[in-house]
Structures are given as structure tokens and as C-alpha cells.
Design a protein around this motif. Structure first.
Motif, PDB file in Angstrom:
ATOM      1  N   GLY A 183      -4.476   4.490   7.850  1.00  0.00           N
ATOM      2  CA  GLY A 183      -5.641   5.372   7.968  1.00  0.00           C
ATOM      3  C   GLY A 183      -6.268   4.809   6.915  1.00  0.00           C
ATOM      4  O   GLY A 183      -7.479   5.886   7.229  1.00  0.00           O
ATOM      5  N   LEU A 184      -5.653   3.886   5.624  1.00  0.00           N
ATOM      6  CA  LEU A 184      -6.621   4.163   4.427  1.00  0.00           C
ATOM      7  C   LEU A 184      -8.126   3.553   5.119  1.00  0.00           C
ATOM      8  O   LEU A 184      -8.154   2.843   5.477  1.00  0.00           O
ATOM      9  N   PRO A 185      -9.228   4.357   3.883  1.00  0.00           N
ATOM     10  CA  PRO A 185     -10.310   3.944   4.227  1.00  0.00           C
ATOM     11  C   PRO A 185     -10.210   2.300   2.844  1.00  0.00           C
ATOM     12  O   PRO A 185      -9.478   1.982   1.734  1.00  0.00           O
ATOM     13  N   ILE A 186     -11.167   1.802   3.501  1.00  0.00           N
ATOM     14  CA  ILE A 186     -11.737   0.292   2.876  1.00  0.00           C
ATOM     15  C   ILE A 186     -13.271   0.747   1.966  1.00  0.00           C
ATOM     16  O   ILE A 186     -14.766   1.084   3.226  1.00  0.00           O
ATOM     17  N   VAL A 187     -13.239  -0.026   1.698  1.00  0.00           N
ATOM     18  CA  VAL A 187     -14.490  -0.572   0.524  1.00  0.00           C
ATOM     19  C   VAL A 187     -14.554  -1.506   0.059  1.00  0.00           C
ATOM     20  O   VAL A 187     -14.386  -2.526  -0.159  1.00  0.00           O
ATOM     21  N   ALA A 188     -15.561  -2.590   1.485  1.00  0.00           N
ATOM     22  CA  ALA A 188     -15.388  -3.874   1.696  1.00  0.00           C
ATOM     23  C   ALA A 188     -16.326  -4.439   0.904  1.00  0.00           C
ATOM     24  O   ALA A 188     -18.116  -4.022   1.176  1.00  0.00           O
ATOM     25  N   VAL A 231     -10.047  -3.760  18.957  1.00  0.00           N
ATOM     26  CA  VAL A 231     -10.829  -2.440  19.048  1.00  0.00           C
ATOM     27  C   VAL A 231     -10.286  -1.262  18.037  1.00  0.00           C
ATOM     28  O   VAL A 231      -9.834  -0.952  18.632  1.00  0.00           O
ATOM     29  N   ASP A 232     -10.850  -0.565  16.687  1.00  0.00           N
ATOM     30  CA  ASP A 232     -10.346   0.121  16.566  1.00  0.00           C
ATOM     31  C   ASP A 232     -10.948   0.886  15.411  1.00  0.00           C
ATOM     32  O   ASP A 232     -11.415   0.169  14.489  1.00  0.00           O
ATOM     33  N   ASP A 233     -11.638   2.257  15.342  1.00  0.00           N
ATOM     34  CA  ASP A 233     -12.574   2.301  14.485  1.00  0.00           C
ATOM     35  C   ASP A 233     -12.168   2.760  13.074  1.00  0.00           C
ATOM     36  O   ASP A 233     -12.896   2.583  12.303  1.00  0.00           O
ATOM     37  N   LYS A 234     -10.355   2.940  13.284  1.00  0.00           N
ATOM     38  CA  LYS A 234     -10.178   3.419  11.664  1.00  0.00           C
ATOM     39  C   LYS A 234     -10.456   1.368  10.982  1.00  0.00           C
ATOM     40  O   LYS A 234     -10.206   2.103   9.579  1.00  0.00           O
ATOM     41  N   VAL A 235     -10.410   0.727  11.424  1.00  0.00           N
ATOM     42  CA  VAL A 235     -10.378  -0.386  11.120  1.00  0.00           C
ATOM     43  C   VAL A 235     -11.795  -0.788   9.683  1.00  0.00           C
ATOM     44  O   VAL A 235     -12.348  -1.640   9.258  1.00  0.00           O
ATOM     45  N   LEU A 236     -12.946  -0.223  10.556  1.00  0.00           N
ATOM     46  CA  LEU A 236     -14.324  -0.068  10.041  1.00  0.00           C
ATOM     47  C   LEU A 236     -14.130   0.523   8.561  1.00  0.00           C
ATOM     48  O   LEU A 236     -13.929   1.584   8.384  1.00  0.00           O
ATOM     49  N   PRO A 237     -14.793  -0.558   7.943  1.00  0.00           N
ATOM     50  CA  PRO A 237     -14.386   0.097   6.453  1.00  0.00           C
ATOM     51  C   PRO A 237     -15.940   1.354   6.042  1.00  0.00           C
ATOM     52  O   PRO A 237     -17.198   0.774   7.189  1.00  0.00           O
ATOM     53  N   THR A 238     -15.909   2.205   5.242  1.00  0.00           N
ATOM     54  CA  THR A 238     -16.231   2.911   5.231  1.00  0.00           C
ATOM     55  C   THR A 238     -17.305   2.582   4.404  1.00  0.00           C
ATOM     56  O   THR A 238     -18.849   3.203   4.746  1.00  0.00           O
ATOM     57  N   THR A 239     -17.898   1.926   3.424  1.00  0.00           N
ATOM     58  CA  THR A 239     -18.491   1.091   3.027  1.00  0.00           C
ATOM     59  C   THR A 239     -18.588   0.029   3.271  1.00  0.00           C
ATOM     60  O   THR A 239     -17.502  -0.170   2.090  1.00  0.00           O
ATOM     61  N   ALA A 269       0.686  -1.341  -0.129  1.00  0.00           N
ATOM     62  CA  ALA A 269      -0.147   0.132   0.201  1.00  0.00           C
ATOM     63  C   ALA A 269       0.960   1.101  -0.510  1.00  0.00           C
ATOM     64  O   ALA A 269       0.545   2.196  -0.659  1.00  0.00           O
ATOM     65  N   ALA A 270       2.070   1.075   0.820  1.00  0.00           N
ATOM     66  CA  ALA A 270       2.890   2.277   0.770  1.00  0.00           C
ATOM     67  C   ALA A 270       3.460   2.788  -0.510  1.00  0.00           C
ATOM     68  O   ALA A 270       3.651   3.328  -0.996  1.00  0.00           O
ATOM     69  N   GLU A 271       4.079   1.797  -0.878  1.00  0.00           N
ATOM     70  CA  GLU A 271       5.041   1.900  -2.461  1.00  0.00           C
ATOM     71  C   GLU A 271       4.058   2.182  -3.204  1.00  0.00           C
ATOM     72  O   GLU A 271       4.265   2.961  -4.061  1.00  0.00           O
ATOM     73  N   HIS A 272       2.623   1.646  -3.330  1.00  0.00           N
ATOM     74  CA  HIS A 272       1.972   2.080  -4.482  1.00  0.00           C
ATOM     75  C   HIS A 272       0.800   3.649  -4.178  1.00  0.00           C
ATOM     76  O   HIS A 272       0.328   4.155  -4.936  1.00  0.00           O
ATOM     77  N   ASP A 273       0.972   4.238  -3.284  1.00  0.00           N
ATOM     78  CA  ASP A 273       1.075   5.520  -2.179  1.00  0.00           C
ATOM     79  C   ASP A 273      -0.596   5.680  -2.775  1.00  0.00           C
ATOM     80  O   ASP A 273      -1.189   5.981  -3.436  1.00  0.00           O
ATOM     81  N   VAL A 274      -1.443   4.159  -2.242  1.00  0.00           N
ATOM     82  CA  VAL A 274      -3.070   3.729  -2.435  1.00  0.00           C
ATOM     83  C   VAL A 274      -3.368   4.902  -1.220  1.00  0.00           C
ATOM     84  O   VAL A 274      -3.006   5.557  -0.591  1.00  0.00           O
ATOM     85  N   ASP A 275      -4.502   5.274  -2.106  1.00  0.00           N
ATOM     86  CA  ASP A 275      -5.590   6.298  -1.121  1.00  0.00           C
ATOM     87  C   ASP A 275      -6.946   5.163  -1.106  1.00  0.00           C
ATOM     88  O   ASP A 275      -7.784   6.212  -0.714  1.00  0.00           O
TER      89      ASP A 275
END
Ligand code: NAD
Length: 351
Positions: free
Chosen positions: A107-112, A138-146, A79-85
Motif C-alpha cells: 500500500g506504499l505510495p509511488i512517485v513515478a 487492476v488495483d488502484d493501490k498500484v496507481l502512482p500518487t504522482t 521495503a519492509a526491512e527499511h521501513d520505507v514510507d
């Protein structure tokens, strides 16, 4: 009535044969330009169809059950290497779990886009395995955005896996009734989850290609995960977490086997929950409702068939006793716990 309920913020797009279009809309809405798609090799054909309308930056298929730390670190470095958003995960709980491991540190958003009924996509719970020990948190950062739900994507899930996975969802619902943070909101979601899963799974068993059965099961799986995320882990989840981690048992099947024994153990001490569960099944008692469904589904029955050795039962009890939630409606002592585990190990009918 007094409670403190947290509703997690997440968009859910539900529609059969709509996943590809819904993904285009979500990528557009989020303004993502460099998408990392996570899907195991086995899930790749589904992922290719789902992502057909979006521009994908990098594909990552290095997925394994229970998110080994080395796989998490590999995915993070890609993810870091490809500067993923944006991370798009297409697959079962193992794939969603890897996407969560990436989100946890970046902290990247996820669409699951789930393809089983495990429900991980609707929780803020992560899990990582290191030196054969699974840690969860538990960490709210891992909750998929969508979450994009499409029942057609689960048509290829074999019937036995569909049943085990759906009963994993059922376990989230039943355990939510007495988990540490249970409240009236979780209980109403869990009851509707039980109803939808029971209806959906019976249809899948009779007609695996029936999309209405698949839709009901997926809808029930989502409700089960929302209830579970809010209510926390009850006795059932503590038992399965220990057994899965210590003896490397298959996740969904272990849940499917253990659930009736925990329900039978707790039901007599939790009359209100018992009534709710029975009503959700449309049965005279909660135990009868679950057992009738399990018989109709020919569900996995015994821990011995999942690869657990009987001589491990005392050690398993040692590991489980310290993590039994205080909220459990019935006191759990060594004798009753070993008895429960022996019954589940053998797959006893009467218990
Ligand atoms: P899984 O993701 O390991 O998938 C099981 C198998 O089914 C894999 O081989 C996969 O490739 C295949 N598969 C997936 N979708 C398919 C499809 N549509 N058609 C055909 N094959 C398909 O198993 P699972 O039960 O989905 O997930 C279990 C994992 O999820 C465990 O690690 C568990 O701890 C985790 N989990 C986490 C949470 C949470 O809240 N964090 C909740 C539930 C489960």
C-alpha cells in the motif's frame, strides 16, 4: 449519449529539466522520510541526478522485464526491512512495474519518474510473471500518487527504442477507440494522444536531441495511458499480451509491429473511430495516417524480426481467440486472425 467514466486520481508534474526540483516538492508534500529508490543499474545515472535533492533511504536495482515474482518479493522484503514510507521509481515500464508490485502488497505510495514512453505510470494495471506466465490485474493501490515527467530524461533513449516505445503509446490510443469500456472521454484523450505522438515521434526521428519532440511524445504517452487505463484492453492489447507472454517477444517492438494490422482489420467496421483516428493524423484515412508515419519512422515491421517463429501462428490463434473482447467492432474468427498474424509475421505492406 450515455457512459460511465472513471477518472483516476493522480498528480502530474510536467516540466523539462524540472524533475529534481519537482521530486523535492513531492517528497516534501507527502512528508516522506524513508524513500526507496527503484531504478535498474542502467537507469541509475538518471536516477542519481533526479534524486539529488532528496534524502534517499535505500536504493534497489534488482529490476527485470515483466516483473518476475522473485524480483517482486525481493523488492517487497527490502521495503519492509527499511521501513520505507515512499517508493520513487525512475526508469521505463519494467522499473515502474516493480514499484507497482511493491505498492500492491504494501500500500506504499509511488512517485513515478518515467524515462520511456510506455505509460505504465498513469495506469492502475499491474503485471507479474510467474513460471513464464504473465498475469495482469487492476488495483488502484498500484496507481502512482504522482508522476513527474521530464522530457530531458528521455534524451538518452536511443531513437529505435524511442520509436518503438512511442508506438506502444500509439497502440494504447488506437485500441482505446474500441476497447470494452471506451467512451467519449477516452476517445478525445486518445485522439489528442495520436496527434501529439505522431508529431513528437517525427521530430525525434529527424532530430533526437529536440526537446519539443521529446515533450510532445511524453505528453502523448501520458494521454495514451490515461485513455487505455479507462477503456481497457482491446483486440490489439490482447494479441500483444498473448504473443509477448507465449513467445517472449520484446514488448514495445511487438506493439509497434502488430498495430497497423489490427487498425486495418477493425477500421472498416468502426467508421466513427476510423474518422477520428484519420483526423488525428491529419490523413485521408486512419490506415494511411499510421502507415505514412511508420514509413517515415522506419518502424519495426515484422514479427519474424522480433523472434516469433511462423509455425507458432496456429497456437497463437488458439490462445488469442478466447480472449478477443466482445466489444471488438469486427468479428474475429480463426481464419481472419491467422491471416492477420501471418501478415504481421511477414511484415506485409498490403493487407
Ligand atoms: P523497459 O522498462 O524494459 O526499458 C527498456 C530498456 O530501456 C531498458 O534496458 C532500460 O534500462 C532502458 N531505458 C529506460 N529508460 C532509458 C533512457 N531514458 N535512456 C536509455 N535507456 C533507457 O521497457 P518499456 O517499454 O519502458 O516498458 C515495458 C514494460 O512495461 C513491459 O513489461 C510492459 O508490460 C510494461 N507496461 C505496463 C503498462 C501498465 O499499464 N501496467 C503499460 C505499458 C507498459
Amino acid at each position: 449519449m450515455e457512459f460511465d467514466h472513471v477518472t483516476l486520481g493522480q498528480r502530474v508534474r510536467f516540466g523539462t529539466n524540472r524533475a529534481a526540483d519537482n521530486l523535492v516538492a513531492e517528497v516534501d508534500r507527502l512528508g516522506a522520510k524513508r524513500v526507496m529508490v527503484i531504478a535498474s543499474r542502467h537507469e541509475a545515472p538518471i536516477a542519481e541526478a533526479v534524486t539529488a535533492g532528496i534524502e534517499t533511504g535505500v536504493w534497489h536495482d534488482d529490476v527485470a522485464p515483466h516483473v518476475p515474482i522473485a524480483k517482486a518479493e525481493h523488492a517487497r522484503s527490502v521495503a519492509a526491512e527499511h521501513d520505507v514510507d515512499l517508493v520513487v521509481s525512475v526508469g521505463g515500464g519494467s522499473t515502474t512495474g516493480l514499484a507497482k508490485a511493491v505498492a500492491m502488497t504494501t500500500g506504499l505510495p509511488i512517485v513515478a519518474v518515467p524515462t520511456t514512453y510506455a505509460g505504465s505510470e498513469a495506469t492502475n494495471v499491474w503485471g507479474i510473471t510467474e513460471s513464464a506466465r504473465k498475469t495482469t490485474g487492476v488495483d488502484d493501490k498500484v496507481l502512482p500518487t504522482t508522476v513527474i515527467y521530464d522530457a530531458a530524461l528521455t534524451l538518452s533513449l536511443p531513437v529505435d527504442l524511442s520509436i518503438a516505445s512511442g508506438l506502444n503509446g500509439m497502440a494504447h490510443c488506437v485500441d482505446s477507440m474500441w476497447a470494452p469500456r471506451t467512451d467519449p472521454i477516452n476517445q478525445v484523450l486518445a485522439a489528442e494522444g495520436i496527434r501529439a505522438l505522431a508529431e513528437g515521434l517525427a521530430v525525434i526521428k529527424a532530430d533526437p536531441r529536440n526537446l519539443t519532440g521529446r515533450e510532445n511524445t511524453l505528453y502523448g504517452a501520458y494521454l495514451s495511458a490515461v485513455a487505455f487505463a479507462s477503456a481497457g484492453s482491446g483486440l490489439h492489447h490482447k494479441i500483444c499480451h498473448v504473443l509477448g507472454g507465449a513467445y517472449d517477444l520484446p514488448h514495445a517492438q511487438t506493439h509497434a509491429v502488430v498495430l497497423p494490422y489490427v487498425l486495418a482489420f477493425n477500421a472498416q467496421a468502426a467508421p466513427e473511430s476510423e474518422k477520428r483516428i484519420a483526423a488525428a493524423f491529419g490523413a485521408a484515412t486512419a490506415v494511411e495516417g499510421l502507415n505514412t508515419l511508420r514509413a517515415a519512422l522506419d518502424a519495426p515491421r515484422a514479427l519474424k524480426d522480433c523472434g516469433m517463429a511462423e509455425e507458432n501462428i496456429p497456437e497463437a490463434a488458439d490462445l488469442i481467440l478466447p480472449v478477443v473482447p466482445d466489444s471488438n467492432p469486427r468479428t474475429v474468427d480463426r481464419e481472419s486472425l491467422e491471416e492477420l498474424l501471418r501478415a504481421a509475421h511477414a511484415g506485409k505492406d498490403q493487407w
